[in-house]
Scaffold this motif. Structure first.
Motif, PDB file in Angstrom:
ATOM      1  N   ALA A 289       0.830  -1.207   0.000  1.00 12.05           N
ATOM      2  CA  ALA A 289       0.000   0.000   0.000  1.00 12.05           C
ATOM      3  C   ALA A 289       0.866   1.259   0.000  1.00 12.05           C
ATOM      4  N   ALA A 299      -4.985   2.206  -2.064  1.00  6.62           N
ATOM      5  CA  ALA A 299      -5.019   0.883  -1.447  1.00  6.62           C
ATOM      6  C   ALA A 299      -6.019   0.894  -0.301  1.00  6.62           C
ATOM      7  N   LEU A 322      -6.117  -2.796  -4.343  1.00  5.77           N
ATOM      8  CA  LEU A 322      -5.133  -1.736  -4.605  1.00  5.77           C
ATOM      9  C   LEU A 322      -4.844  -1.601  -6.092  1.00  5.77           C
TER      10      LEU A 322
END
Length: 336
Positions: A289, A299, A322
């Motif tokens: 992320a 994300a 994501l």
């Protein structure tokens, strides 16, 4: 013009920009050398006797491959003596690894998934290493592995660096120290990583998705809706044709998105609900992320930004969605 090696890039980030410290520079260099060693071991394959099952299970109860165990040992051995770490945590170990007293202790914590995509090892498909770096809180109790777990329980926003290595046709190292995302390629003749792409950016829109369709019957309604709309193509609600790609190795799927855009989903479903999700927050979701957001993507769990999650245990699992920002926003909106 001389090649910009990883070492030179890190010196520039430290000396010219003041983005990282000398200790963090050294830590990343050591991790990169460990990734080189893992790449060499993988490259030998059956010749090195490293394929097949290890005959053991990790903390999640998953059968370990020989390369899982070897990669974990390489990362531990490479990083424990340098004086830049306070402790390490691995997806393959139940508790953190504290630095032996014979070595100096540093101010950083290292977390890693030593070999992501283990199911692909024996069939010669891309696999990788994922890592994350945190600052060790002042006054943290590191007296025992059990006590030291609390030091690691920080949200993803606290990461000072994250990266992954992909062991494919070439070995690449993708890194962020909070100053964008940079890609390095292993020059096997020179024996080091060389910068090959700076300021990686993920397009906001995409026509490519990655999800394990075998779990479709278990998905929640928002994901069922989104995937159904993508499958309808240009005649459907989204007005364009989509391609599906699924390697089954998170590093390979995320690297494709980092390179050309897309959306990766391992959403909450009926099979993983009691565990909180499939992927590990600290070893997979948080570092990925961090990298995705640094490259302009997004994300989420579907309900919350991944980097905002306050972890409550070292091996916590979460849903992961994501990639390209507008596509992630659409899925999150469906959850809303």
């Amino acid at each position: 013009m001389a090649q910009r090696t990883l070492a030179r890039y890190l010196i520039e980030e430290q000396r010219n920009k003041g983005v990282i410290t000398a200790d963090l520079k050294f830590l990343i260099e050591v991790v990169s050398r460990a990734c080189q060693a893992i790449s060499i071991a993988i490259g030998k394959g059956g010749l090195g006797g490293v394929l097949g099952e290890a005959g053991s299970a990790n903390v999640q109860g998953e059968a370990q491959k020989k390369l899982d165990v070897l990669s974990n040992e390489i990362l531990l051995d490479a990083n424990e003596w340098g004086g830049h770490l306070a402790a390490m945590a691995s997806e393959e170990m139940d508790l953190p690894h504290t630095i032996p007293h014979r070595y100096p202790q540093g101010e950083y914590l290292l977390l890693f998934d030593p070999l992501d995509g283990s199911s692909n090892i024996d069939v010669d498909v891309s696999i990788g290493t994922i890592f994350s770096v945190l600052k060790c809180p002042e006054g943290a109790d590191l007296s025992t592995p059990e006590a030291s777990e609390a030091a690691f329980l920080q949200p993803g926003t606290a990461q000072v660096a994250a990266g992954y290595a992909v062991y494919g046709p070439t070995t690449v190292l993708v890194l962020s120290v909070g100053d964008g995302v940079t890609c390095f390629t292993l020059d096997r003749e020179q024996g080091g990583f060389v910068l090959t792409q700076e300021a990686m950016r993920i397009p906001a829109d995409t026509a490519e998705f990655a999800i394990n369709m075998a779990n479709q019957r278990h998905w929640e309604a928002p994901v069922q809706r989104y995937v159904a709309e993508m499958q309808q193509g240009k005649d459907g609600a989204l007005g364009k044709d989509y391609n599906m790609r699924w390697v089954g190795s998170m590093v390979a799927d995320v690297h494709r998105i980092m390179t050309r855009g897309g959306i990766f989903m391992y959403p909450l479903d009926a099979k993983t609900r009691d565990k909180g999700g499939k992927l590990r927050l600290m070893y997979e979701a948080n570092p990925m992320a961090f990298l995705i957001e640094q490259a302009g993507g997004a994300a989420s769990t579907g309900r919350q930004r991944i980097l905002d999650i306050e972890p409550d245990r070292l091996h916590q699992r979460v849903p992961v969605i994501l990639g390209s920002k507008n596509e992630v926003a659409r899925v999150v909106g469906y959850h809303g």
